[in-house]
Design an enzyme around this catalytic site. Structure first.
Site, PDB file in Angstrom:
ATOM      1  N   PHE B 251       0.817  -1.219   0.000  1.00  0.00           N
ATOM      2  CA  PHE B 251       0.000   0.000   0.000  1.00  0.00           C
ATOM      3  C   PHE B 251       0.851   1.271   0.000  1.00  0.00           C
ATOM      4  O   PHE B 251       0.391   2.317   0.438  1.00  0.00           O
ATOM      5  CB  PHE B 251      -0.969   0.009   1.200  1.00  0.00           C
ATOM      6  N   GLU B 713      -5.675   1.894  -7.019  1.00  0.00           N
ATOM      7  CA  GLU B 713      -5.907   3.045  -6.145  1.00  0.00           C
ATOM      8  C   GLU B 713      -7.213   3.757  -6.430  1.00  0.00           C
ATOM      9  O   GLU B 713      -7.683   4.546  -5.610  1.00  0.00           O
ATOM     10  CB  GLU B 713      -4.716   4.008  -6.255  1.00  0.00           C
TER      11      GLU B 713
END
Lengths: 168, 754, 314
Positions: B251, B713
């Protein structure tokens, strides 16, 4: 300290450091690295294993507490090449991404099935005196001890539902 | 250099004759993951019995270590060595680059007596067992001299400075445009500091083979990690082999290496043994990067019909004192809505806390939590439907630079989403819908996130057994890289998936930039595609120039590839036979992708529309998701199943951002309030109810040869804003301070007399 | 984790004699809280006495029409017991709202009662905390945490209890039975098992070091509806911001004090004919702390009392 423990059907009689968690024992001494260390404090569920058929967090237990116990880890679920129905359902439904929480999720779901069969209620059970039915809300609540940061929750729900449907 | 026109020519991927592209196949490495046999960095097999390292963390925010006594720790049972800054082996100075082309400079661990943030590594213990390494920490005696530290973001917001090298983006005359507007919104939002909370803590296993170190580490960028370690150790990078085959979540937080890598390598050299080092969960909070807090002021000015006349988004954020990281929370706003007068920009505060860094959709993730709620407020003020307001301000060309859109299906996302979600059932009057003690409301927001293509390479070997093996110094952080590369390679070579192997995460392999910024699939995938095309040409040449081939003498450009064969009309030869004849190693080629010279002549983004329905407990202020739905457009989809997983995972991150996730620095100590997963509240399964998404059919021929774009994303963008807007619709409370926790909601309800 | 000796208790007497012989020993049942704290070196026992296999897990009817729950009955076992579910739903629901299944499968009745606060400053060994290190100060005061006691706090400690279960036990007038090495057996209301911090916040309960919890006894349930409500920042697997247990005309609050807080002023007001809202307000007269927390408790208590009057929830 001398401890006898059966893991995935294999008996082990070992001397362990009293401080060694069941999780570290499995990972570092038995080389069963499928059970994961996500937080080491019972706050993520990645280390979930089955002890005498009941799911617990292996990080918050000492190996020496399990003298005489029978432990099943993710490595012990498949029968040879044939995946456990929950393993197959996780694969089919894409119920994971990075995979780090997955062994814990699957062991947790195995425990969940047994708890439903035993009629255990949960926080999502509408009526504590009625027969427990495996609704989506029940699955979500009962799987809430396993954090998936990739957030595969919708697929995990589908996987548990699929495996439960096949078992019913 | 190539041009996007080259990409418009049909190719095996866009033709998709065997149908592997888009197919929802299971994850390539899925079986390893569901059986617990995928080895993550801490778990790889070592050549001999490993030792275990434990890192000791500072407990002051800023200052210096005046004394540190490791003698008791060093003599504790099982301890092999103990280091502080006084005795750690020599490392290159921070930032130093022996090789000017290194992607990262030296990143020494325990480099000095300076403490720059709470939780910084200050000592290291190596022992025979994890228990012995960890318990020796209590035997260390440390004295500090603390100095004043800047810790409280809130108290420095007003004195925030400009970002070096950056200027505000001004178009038209915002102030004049704003003051001339009929209807305005002027409000300030706050998005708190957030943590990645990857499930796998940072970890490294290291050993030396002669003068070369082998490190398995959990990192998103292979080359960055390899170069950082080489520079830190002061050795050429070809003496560092870095492997990162399975990564338990990244992430953005594992875009760089940490002290586990450096100390494992140093300790393995010193001890002559393999060494495993992992961060504790607490260290993951205190000693890796986080998403910084952002304060965002939005001003919108519109005419009575909802046409935007002026738009401003001004963001103030923070980073570490010696850092240059900026959370570009205002940037996305430049490309989203038409408005003639525009102002966007960033201000920065430097704090003595751990480094801020990239976290899933840096910029958009917090940024859209402001503008997309401001649009909702504007719609409310205008008495307009929020979707109609957005459609009214849909630009013809990119409003920032007047570039044409490569493709923009934002309006379609909103319209299809509205229909499938049942947006027409939304009562626009806040507080009008009740379900028992719950206020119920719906909200929506848009999503936008850039698309990128970076240079990358790949290798491809075809062997006599008919297997094609793609190799790439790329990573799969759960995004599905292994799987999509197999699909691309199979489709390009006309091979069934069971004849394709993918090997990733090794610095010895042809390099790719890694996973981040939602560029992974497009970048690594395009390199794999181009490499497949090189292989096709090589095989065609081999076949047509070999008298033993039934295709001998034919024109190589006429060759087709299908079902494991090279084909021309009714003549064919198996790829296995071709590879066998080529020699025991088969055929190996490399290929690469580079951005097209003219690719940036188009505005390229991925888009979406997010819809949420929430309940707000009228008694307690608890907010619970009731359902959520999103429609997204992100180019051609390589694997429908995996892409959707990425998208819904992102949406759930938005749920966390809106409702539960935040951290805060205690200004007295410099520590985070939440240092574990019991305090930092990522969503759990029960939080996520009836959440689904669809991806529109799309191909973006300006993006790359395959027309694909990133999806990693996009899902988080706007997701939290849809929830905040739903909270308003439910109970009439506008909360601009995320997350919308029960205490804040309740205070707002009480303030309204509810 | 500091090294320690580990003893497997063969029976209750063995466990007690081990405890008497080893000052600094701790009883270990499920371990879900104690081991967590030992890893952080917040707890540093020299000896662990594993009582986990002692025969103290039975749930049985009492002569008086109540239930006796063995100290080692797991949280799961208690919440799943049909007698608990039908007669004491407030207890089943309180347990089921706590933590997650994995932990409830391991956590015991006695262990749950013994669990320590989860105050963020208690949990970080680098911070001043009088409960962890007497005399070091309280960093929760003036800190960022919202988990601050409304009732019974002292100038030395403002931590709140982390146990949901004990709030239900308090409202049910449960008693805790313990035994010491000298054979003395003691019973006291669960409410008084836990101490308020006073000037010694390091002492959580009234138990002597060699004192072992044997069982919890529930009297027959009071007439009237039972209600359990827990306010939390996420939908599951998280501690309470505040909780409430109502059983008939009794009310107990959770996460507002160092122990489960019987809202006696509320009960008295209800007995005097006050409205639920007035009764909730009555308790808050003695509360200290943030207005928002008080509002939450007022609204929660008002609503839960109203719900109980409609019959509560099974």
């Amino acid at each position: 300290m001398r401890t006898e423990i059966r893991v995935n059907g294999v008996d082990h009689a070992v001397d362990v450091d009293t401080r060694t968690s069941l999780l570290d024992f499995l990972r570092e001494q038995l080389d069963l690295k499928g059970s994961k260390k996500g937080c080491d404090h019972g706050q993520c569920g990645a280390c979930t294993v089955l002890v005498n058929g009941v799911r617990i967090n292996a990080c918050l237990s000492l190996a020496v507490m399990h003298d005489g116990d029978e432990v099943t880890t993710i490595e012990g679920l498949a029968s040879g090449e044939a995946l456990h129905p929950l393993q197959q359902a996780f694969l089919t439904e894409d119920a994971f991404q990075c995979g780090y929480c997955t062994p814990g999720q699957i062991c947790s779901a195995v425990g969940l099935m047994a708890e439903i069969a035993a009629g255990h209620p949960s926080d999502a059970t509408a009526d504590l005196n009625a027969k427990v039915i495996l609704t989506d809300a029940e699955i979500r609540e009962r799987m809430s001890g396993n954090i998936c940061r990739c957030s595969a929750y919708p697929q995990i729900l589908a996987a548990v539902r699929r495996a439960a449907g096949a078992a019913a | 250099m190539s041009t996007v026109r080259d990409w418009a020519v049909p190719n095996p991927i866009t033709e998709n004759r065997s149908g592997l592209i888009g197919k929802p196949v299971d994850r390539y490495e899925g079986r390893l993951k569901v059986t617990g046999t995928a080895p993550y960095a801490f778990e790889v097999e070592t050549p001999s019995t490993p030792l275990y390292g434990h890192i000791v963390s500072a407990t002051i925010a800023r200052g210096r270590i005046t004394a540190i006594d490791l003698s008791q720790a060093a003599s504790a049972p099982g301890v092999v060595l103990a280091w502080s800054h006084l005795d750690v082996p020599v490392q290159a100075q921070r930032g130093a680059k022996l090789n000017p082309r290194s992607q990262r400079g030296s990143n020494p661990a325990l480099g000095s007596d300076r403490v720059e943030h709470y939780g910084q590594s200050i000592a290291f213990i190596l022992a025979d067992t994890p228990e012995n390494a960890r318990s020796a920490e209590a035997r260390i005696r440390i004295s500090y001299e603390a100095s004043d530290a800047d810790l409280d973001f809130g108290s420095f917001i007003d004195s925030a400075g400009p970002v070096p090298g950056e200027e505000d983006a001004r178009i038209g005359d915002f102030e004049a445009g704003y003051s001339a507007s009929e209807v305005t919104v002027d409000a300030t939002w706050f998005s708190p500091l957030q943590n990645h909370a990857q499930m796998e803590p940072c970890a490294t296993t290291a050993w030396w083979e002669g003068d070369k170190v082998v490190v398995h580490t959990s990192i998103q960028m292979v080359k960055g990690g390899q170069h950082a370690l080489a520079e830190t150790l002061g050795i050429p990078s070809d003496r560092v082999r870095l492997l990162t085959r399975y990564i338990g979540g990244g992430f953005g937080g594992k875009g760089q290496s940490y002290d586990d890598l450096t100390l494992a390598a140093l300790a393995a050299r010193e001890s002559g043994r393999p060494v495993r080092v992992a961060y504790t969960r607490r260290q993951m909070f205190q000693a890796t990067v986080h998403r910084p807090a952002v304060q965002m002021r939005v001003r919108l000015g519109a005419d009575g019909t909802g046409r935007l006349n002026a738009m401003a988004l001004e963001a103030v954020t923070h980073c570490a004192r010696n850092s240059t990281f900026v959370e570009h929370a205002a940037e996305f706003a430049r490309n989203l809505y038409a408005a003639p007068h525009r102002l966007t920009g960033h201000r920065l505060v430097r704090l003595d806390i751990p480094h801020a860094g990239a976290m899933r959709a840096p910029g958009e993730a917090p940024g859209m939590l402001s503008l997309e709620c401001a649009m909702d407020e504007l719609a409310d003020r205008l008495g307009m439907d929020p979707i109609a307001l957005r459609i009214r301000n849909e630009p013809e060309v990119d409003p920032d630079n007047a570039k044409p859109f490569s493709i923009r299906q934002l309006v379609r996302c909103m319209q299809e989403g509205a229909q499938q979600f049942g947006w027409d059932r939304r009562n626009p009057t806040p507080g009008a819908v009740r379900d028992g003690r719950w206020y119920v409301g719906m909200g929506m927001a848009t999503a936008i996130r850039g698309n990128f293509l970076l240079p990358a390479k790949a290798g491809l070997r075809l062997t006599g057994d008919g297997l094609a093996t793609l190799t790439q110094g790329m990573t799969d952080i759960g995004t599905g890289t292994y799987t999509i590369l197999a699909q691309i390679t199979g489709e390009t070579l006309g091979l069934p998936l069971d004849q394709v192997r993918v090997e990733l995460g090794d610095s010895d392999m042809p390099p790719a930039p890694g996973s981040g910024g939602q560029f992974g699939a497009a970048t690594a995938g395009s390199a794999a595609f181009e490499t497949g095309m090189v292989m096709r040409r090589r095989l065609a040449e081999l076949a047509t120039s070999d008298p033993r081939s039934p295709l001998y003498g034919e024109d190589p450009v006429l060759m087709d590839f299908a079902n494991g064969n090279i084909v021309l009309g009714n003549r064919s030869e198996s790829l296995a036979a071709l590879a066998s004849r080529a020699g025991p190693e088969g055929v190996y080629v490399e290929g690469s992708i580079s951005p097209a010279a003219d690719a940036r002549d188009w505005s390229q983004h991925t888009y979406g529309a997010q819809f949420a329905e929430v309940g707000v407990d009228s008694v307690t202020g608890e907010v619970r998701l009731r359902r959520m739905f999103g429609v997204f457009a992100a180019g051609r989809i390589l694997n429908a199943k995996l892409a959707k997983s990425q998208i819904t995972g992102g949406m759930i991150w938005g749920v966390g951002a809106a409702l539960t996730e935040s951290n805060a620095v205690d200004p007295r100590y410099g520590s985070f309030l939440n240092q574990d997963l019991g305090g930092y509240l990522a969503p759990v399964h029960a939080d996520i109810v009836n959440l689904d998404a669809v991806l529109l059919d799309e191909a973006d021929d300006k993006a790359n040869p395959m027309g694909i774009k990133g999806v990693g994303e996009l899902g988080i963008c706007g997701s939290g804003a849809a929830i905040a807007n739903a909270v308003y619709n439910a109970c009439g409370v506008r909360l601009r301070d995320y997350p919308l926790t029960p205490d804040k909601v309740l205070a707002a309800l009480e303030a309204k007399g509810l | 984790m500091k090294p320690f000796a580990f003893e497997r208790a063969r029976n209750v007497d063995h466990a007690l004699s081990l405890a008497a012989a080893a000052p600094g020993a701790r009883f270990l049942a499920g371990g879900t809280n104690l081991l967590d704290l030992m890893k952080l070196e917040i707890e540093q026992p020299d000896t662990l006495i594993d009582v986990g296999r002692l025969p103290l897990a039975d749930i049985s009817e009492t002569a008086g029409g109540g239930l006796r729950i063995g100290a080692l009955a797991t949280n799961t076992l208690v919440a799943s017991d049909p007698r608990v579910r039908s007669r004491y739903p407030v207890l089943a629901r309180a347990i089921l709202s706590g933590s997650c299944v994995q932990l409830r499968n391991k956590a015991s009745m006695g262990g749950n009662l013994m669990q320590r606060t989860r105050c963020a400053y208690f949990m970080d060994p680098a911070m001043p905390c009088n409960k962890r290190l007497p005399g070091s100060g309280c960093s929760a005061m003036g800190g960022l945490s919202q988990a601050i006691a409304l009732f019974g706090a002292s100038e030395f400690c403002v931590a709140v209890s982390a146990s949901d279960m004990s709030v239900a036990l308090a409202v049910l007038d449960a008693e805790v039975e313990t035994v010491r090495a000298d054979g003395s057996v003691r019973r006291r209301p669960v409410e008084t098992l836990h101490r308020l911090p006073g000037d010694a916040p390091q002492v959580d309960t009234d138990l002597a070091p060699d004192e072992l919890i044997l069982a919890v006894e529930l009297p027959p349930p009071p007439s009237g509806g039972q209600v359990w409500r827990k306010v939390r920042a996420r939908a599951s697997y998280v501690g309470a911001l505040a909780s409430i247990a109502v059983a008939g005309d009794r009310v107990a609050l959770g996460a507002v004090a160092a122990r489960p807080w019987r809202a006696r002023a509320t009960e008295a007001a209800l007995a005097g004919g006050a409205s639920p809202r007035e009764a909730a307000e009555a308790e808050l007269v003695s509360a200290s702390g943030a207005d928002g927390r008080k509002s939450l408790v007022r609204r929660l208590a008002t609503d839960a009392i109203q719900e109980s009057r409609k019959g509560g929830r099974s």
